[in-house]
Design a protein around this motif. Structure first.
Motif, short mmCIF file in Angstrom:
data_model
loop_
_atom_site.label_atom_id
_atom_site.label_comp_id
_atom_site.label_asym_id
_atom_site.label_seq_id
_atom_site.Cartn_x
_atom_site.Cartn_y
_atom_site.Cartn_z
N ARG A 49 6.55 52.41 -52.96
CA ARG A 49 7.18 51.39 -52.10
C ARG A 49 8.21 50.67 -52.98
NH1 ARG A 49 3.55 49.30 -48.14
NH2 ARG A 49 2.86 51.05 -46.84
N GLY A 50 9.39 51.26 -53.10
CA GLY A 50 10.40 50.67 -53.95
C GLY A 50 11.02 49.42 -53.36
N GLU A 51 11.90 48.80 -54.14
CA GLU A 51 12.57 47.58 -53.66
C GLU A 51 13.35 47.86 -52.38
OE1 GLU A 51 14.89 46.54 -57.03
OE2 GLU A 51 13.18 45.84 -58.20
N SER A 52 13.85 49.09 -52.23
CA SER A 52 14.62 49.45 -51.03
C SER A 52 13.80 49.31 -49.76
CB SER A 52 15.12 50.90 -51.15
OG SER A 52 14.02 51.80 -51.28
N PHE A 53 12.48 49.53 -49.89
CA PHE A 53 11.59 49.43 -48.73
C PHE A 53 11.65 48.04 -48.11
CE2 PHE A 53 7.43 48.28 -46.98
CZ PHE A 53 7.18 49.33 -46.10
N TYR A 54 11.95 47.04 -48.95
CA TYR A 54 11.90 45.64 -48.50
C TYR A 54 13.27 45.06 -48.14
CZ TYR A 54 7.24 46.11 -50.49
OH TYR A 54 5.97 46.54 -50.78
N GLN A 55 14.32 45.93 -48.04
CA GLN A 55 15.66 45.41 -47.77
C GLN A 55 15.70 44.59 -46.48
OE1 GLN A 55 18.39 45.26 -49.52
NE2 GLN A 55 19.74 44.48 -47.92
N LYS A 56 15.22 45.14 -45.39
CA LYS A 56 15.20 44.42 -44.11
C LYS A 56 14.27 43.20 -44.18
CE LYS A 56 17.99 47.12 -41.81
NZ LYS A 56 19.34 46.62 -41.41
N GLU A 75 16.09 40.28 -45.81
CA GLU A 75 16.97 39.56 -44.88
C GLU A 75 16.15 38.61 -44.01
OE1 GLU A 75 18.87 42.71 -42.76
OE2 GLU A 75 19.89 43.51 -44.54
N ALA A 76 14.96 39.07 -43.60
CA ALA A 76 14.10 38.26 -42.73
C ALA A 76 13.52 37.06 -43.48
CB ALA A 76 12.99 39.12 -42.15
N THR A 90 15.20 32.26 -57.34
CA THR A 90 16.56 32.42 -56.80
C THR A 90 16.47 33.40 -55.64
OG1 THR A 90 17.58 32.00 -58.96
CG2 THR A 90 18.92 33.13 -57.29
N ILE A 91 16.57 32.89 -54.43
CA ILE A 91 16.40 33.72 -53.24
C ILE A 91 17.72 34.39 -52.83
CG2 ILE A 91 15.68 33.73 -50.82
CD1 ILE A 91 13.41 33.20 -52.84
N VAL A 92 18.84 33.66 -52.98
CA VAL A 92 20.16 34.25 -52.69
C VAL A 92 21.10 33.87 -53.83
CG1 VAL A 92 22.08 34.39 -51.06
CG2 VAL A 92 19.77 33.98 -50.20
N LYS A 93 21.77 34.87 -54.40
CA LYS A 93 22.72 34.62 -55.49
C LYS A 93 23.99 33.97 -54.94
CE LYS A 93 22.89 38.90 -56.99
NZ LYS A 93 23.23 40.08 -57.85
N SER A 94 24.82 33.49 -55.84
CA SER A 94 26.06 32.81 -55.42
C SER A 94 27.01 33.76 -54.69
CB SER A 94 26.75 32.20 -56.64
OG SER A 94 27.01 33.20 -57.62
N ASP A 95 26.88 35.09 -54.99
CA ASP A 95 27.75 36.05 -54.30
C ASP A 95 27.12 36.56 -53.00
OD1 ASP A 95 25.74 37.71 -55.17
OD2 ASP A 95 27.01 38.99 -56.40
N GLY A 96 25.96 35.98 -52.62
CA GLY A 96 25.30 36.37 -51.37
C GLY A 96 24.29 37.48 -51.53
N GLY A 97 24.18 38.02 -52.75
CA GLY A 97 23.25 39.13 -52.98
C GLY A 97 21.82 38.64 -53.17
N PHE A 98 20.88 39.60 -53.14
CA PHE A 98 19.46 39.29 -53.31
C PHE A 98 19.03 39.58 -54.75
CE2 PHE A 98 19.03 40.58 -48.60
CZ PHE A 98 19.39 39.29 -48.20
N THR A 99 17.86 39.08 -55.12
CA THR A 99 17.34 39.22 -56.48
C THR A 99 15.91 39.78 -56.44
OG1 THR A 99 16.30 37.04 -56.57
CG2 THR A 99 18.65 37.15 -57.12
#
Length: 674
Positions: free
Chosen positions: A348-355, A358-359, A390-399
């Motif tokens: 269950r990689g990090e990609s599994f949790y992409q959606k 966002e939620a 840090t939930i959302v980076k300054s560029d809008g990305g996730f961590t």
């Protein structure tokens, strides 16, 4: 009556006891403030005082009824468990319950009395001890009830109910109660073990448990840094599975993020036809280094890499195909390691949790839990001295923080996990503490959930520095396992085992020793500590090592074979032949064996596997003493069997069964011949 009803009785009894305690305090206060007025007690009418006394008596009566009901239901449950013969008794828990009941009868007015049960290392002072008398005496004296610890101990001892576990009790020294176990109890327990042919776990309430371990990164080879998480996590999962929990083994791999942008961009340049022809990427480590060099030194390439990341996270079909191709190459290499070490995982990689990421951002924002911080969106746990996530980076990305918050929410709410265990190096302990506290603040986890971070120290080389190759590179896990195989074979040849074992037996022994010694050397150390990786020490055949224990089990198993008695025959014999426990060394071994449930319960509570390694070594030492002093198979000068002590053969079988189960939990594979 079901277990749920029994728990309700316990709850009601506890509530009633709490009411009594509050009333008792109020009555004591009134007693201490009695005035000369016969009709008033500290300005309180006498009839109100009497009313309180009557309420106290009624509550005591209620507690007594509830306790009798609990006791009766416990007895019924106990009978059911005995009938299945598939449950083993925790000596520690049984003694604790017996003495807790005895203390509450002897001193009903004492709230939350201490119940201290310890095992004894000296048979002179019993097999176990109850050490409650001294602290209880102090507690009584503080309440102006003068009494000596010895008198308290005698009073407690007189109230202990008769038990199939206890042979006798005696007061010793300053109030210690020595507890002697019944040999009949051990005989019954071990005979049942041999009849079943396998070890059964102590009863535990079944839970859904998620164990998050190993967690390598895509496009990077597994190295010695992944060794501890993989081995410790697997052993914890094995233990919990044996105890009957529903365990989900998760490999939270790093398969999402900035690094994939540079990998995909490099793939496009090096293999432009990758969409139609599968590129021959065999050395992904070199491929990663090439892309990283370009990323660090070529601004144009870096821009393209970032653009690839944006497209990937937007699920562009070409980007997804490139990403899957890279992941598949890594996954195959990971699987080779897991197969060799007999590790089972669900990816269950990090990609599994992409959606889910966002939620979780929307959810935390809706709850007003995110704060602006120099363009970032952070979440504080509100605990002192903790850094924010840090939930959302300054560029809008996730961590990583975002994915971990999304993961714990998914695991609790969708997987219905009761217990989540993270197995990573100790350096991440603060991160997981903050994660836990933030998840509590967000009402994701509740008081009923158990969240554990199982941290561990680093692996060191002989120079006491972080374990690396001579060139200073990180040691590849595959190279480490290869070296283990080479050393194990050399050890077997040195012992001339190649002359007595078949080629297949030699290969099995080689793999058992190589992988077993690596696992055991790791697990036998307190996981919080660093340890020096040394094949020379691991492969020693003396002391607390895998080689010594594997050899010890092989020798134990050979005893019944020497007597020409199969395991199937021993199971039948155990139905009407008691295990021999007359000799002091037989009894000493038996007492070690019946501690098995308590060792497992202890590890379940603290998740330290070295306790199980110490227990295996304790068994092997006790067995050696038994074997040196008690013959099992007697032969004449011609090597012919003239006498077989069946009771002792049964004891060797019980020993082997428990050792094999311990090995299974530790991930070690026993061998028939070695």
């Amino acid at each position: 009556m079901t277990t749920i009803n029994l728990e309700n009785f316990h709850k009601r009894a506890t509530e009633a006891e709490t009411e009594i305690a509050l009333l008792r305090k109020e009555i004591e206060f009134l007693r201490q403030n009695v005035t000369t007025n016969n009709f008033m007690i500290n300005s309180v009418p006498i009839d109100e005082y009497v009313k309180l006394e009557q309420e106290n008596i009624k509550l005591k009566y209620r507690v007594a009824i509830l306790k009798r009901t609990v006791k009766a239901e416990r007895a019924k449950l106990g009978n059911k468990l005995k009938m299945t013969e598939n449950n083993v008794i925790s000596i520690y828990d049984t003694l604790s319950n017996l003495f807790k009941e005895a203390i509450s009868v002897a001193y009903p007015d004492v709230c939350d009395p201490p119940v201290i049960i310890t095992s004894s290392n000296n048979p002179k002072f019993g097999d176990y001890q109850c050490n409650s008398a001294m602290p209880l005496s102090k507690q009584l004296n503080n309440n102006e009830i003068r009494t000596k610890p010895q008198d308290v101990a005698k009073n407690i001892m007189s109230k202990v109910e008769e038990s199939s576990l206890i042979s006798k009790l005696e007061v010793n020294g300053a109030g210690f109660i020595n507890i002697y176990l019944k040999r009949e109890f051990a005989q019954s327990t071990l005979n049942t073990l041999v009849k079943n042919g396998e070890a059964f776990p102590p009863y535990t309430k079944k839970q859904k448990v998620i164990v998050d371990f190993s967690s390598p990164n895509i496009a990077k080879e597994m190295h010695v840094g992944h060794l501890r998480s993989t081995i410790i996590g697997d052993s914890i999962a094995r233990l919990l599975e044996f105890l009957g929990h529903d365990v989900l083994r998760i490999n939270h791999i790093g398969d999402w993020g900035t690094q994939f942008g540079m990998l995909i961009a490099h793939l496009q340049d090096k293999f432009p036809d990758y969409l139609s022809i599968s590129p021959p990427i065999t050395d992904l480590q070199s491929f990663y280094k090439e892309s990283k060099t370009r990323f660090d030194g070529d601004e144009e390439f870096k821009k393209r890499a970032y653009n690839c990341v944006v497209k990937l996270q937007a699920f562009d079909s070409d980007m997804i195909k490139a990403w899957q191709l890279i992941c598949d190459v890594s996954r195959k290499e990971f699987e080779k390691i897991y197969t060799r070490l007999d590790i089972k995982l669900i990816e269950r990689g990090e990609s599994f949790y992409q959606k889910h990421m966002e939620a979780i951002v929307k959810d935390l924002e809706a709850k007003g839990l995110l704060e602006e911080d120099e363009g970032r969106k952070v979440m504080w746990s509100k605990e002192n001295n903790e850094i924010p996530l840090t939930i959302v980076k300054s560029d809008g990305g996730f961590t990583y923080d975002t994915s971990d918050m999304a993961a714990i929410k998914q695991r609790i709410e969708e997987e219905k996990a009761d217990w989540v265990i993270y197995v990573t190096d100790a350096g991440q302990s603060m991160h997981f503490q903050v994660l836990k506290n933030c998840a509590k603040r967000a009402s994701i986890i509740e008081s009923r959930h158990r969240i554990d971070h199982v941290g561990f120290g680093v692996v060191l080389g002989n120079d006491k520095k972080k374990f690396k190759t001579r060139s200073g590179d990180t040691v590849k896990l595959s190279d480490l396992l290869d070296e283990g195989l080479k050393r194990a074979l050399e050890k077997l040849i040195e012992k001339e085992r190649d002359k007595v074992l078949t080629e297949e037996e030699l290969k099995i022994a080689q793999e058992s020793i190589a992988y077993g010694c690596i696992k055991y050397a790791d697990l036998s150390h307190n996981r919080n500590h660093e340890y020096v990786f040394s094949f020379d020490k691991m492969l020693e055949d003396k002391g607390n090592t895998a080689v010594y224990l594997l050899y010890a089990l092989t020798r134990i198993r050979s005893i019944a074979r020497a007597a020409n008695i199969s395991q199937e025959k021993l199971r039948k014999i155990a139905e009407d032949t008691p295990i021999s426990l007359e000799h002091e060394k037989e009894w000493k071994l038996a007492k070690v064996l019946i501690k098995f449930p308590d060792v497992l319960i202890k590890i379940t509570n603290n998740l330290y596997l070295h306790h199980l390694c110490e227990y295996c070594y304790e068994i092997s030492c006790a067995f050696s003493e038994f074997y040196d002093n008690c013959y099992c198979v007697e032969k004449n000068e011609l090597g012919e069997i003239v006498n077989v002590n069946i009771g002792r053969i049964l004891l060797t079988e019980a020993t082997a069964i428990i050792m094999e189960k311990c090995f299974s939990i530790l991930g070690l594979k026993s061998v028939t011949r070695m």
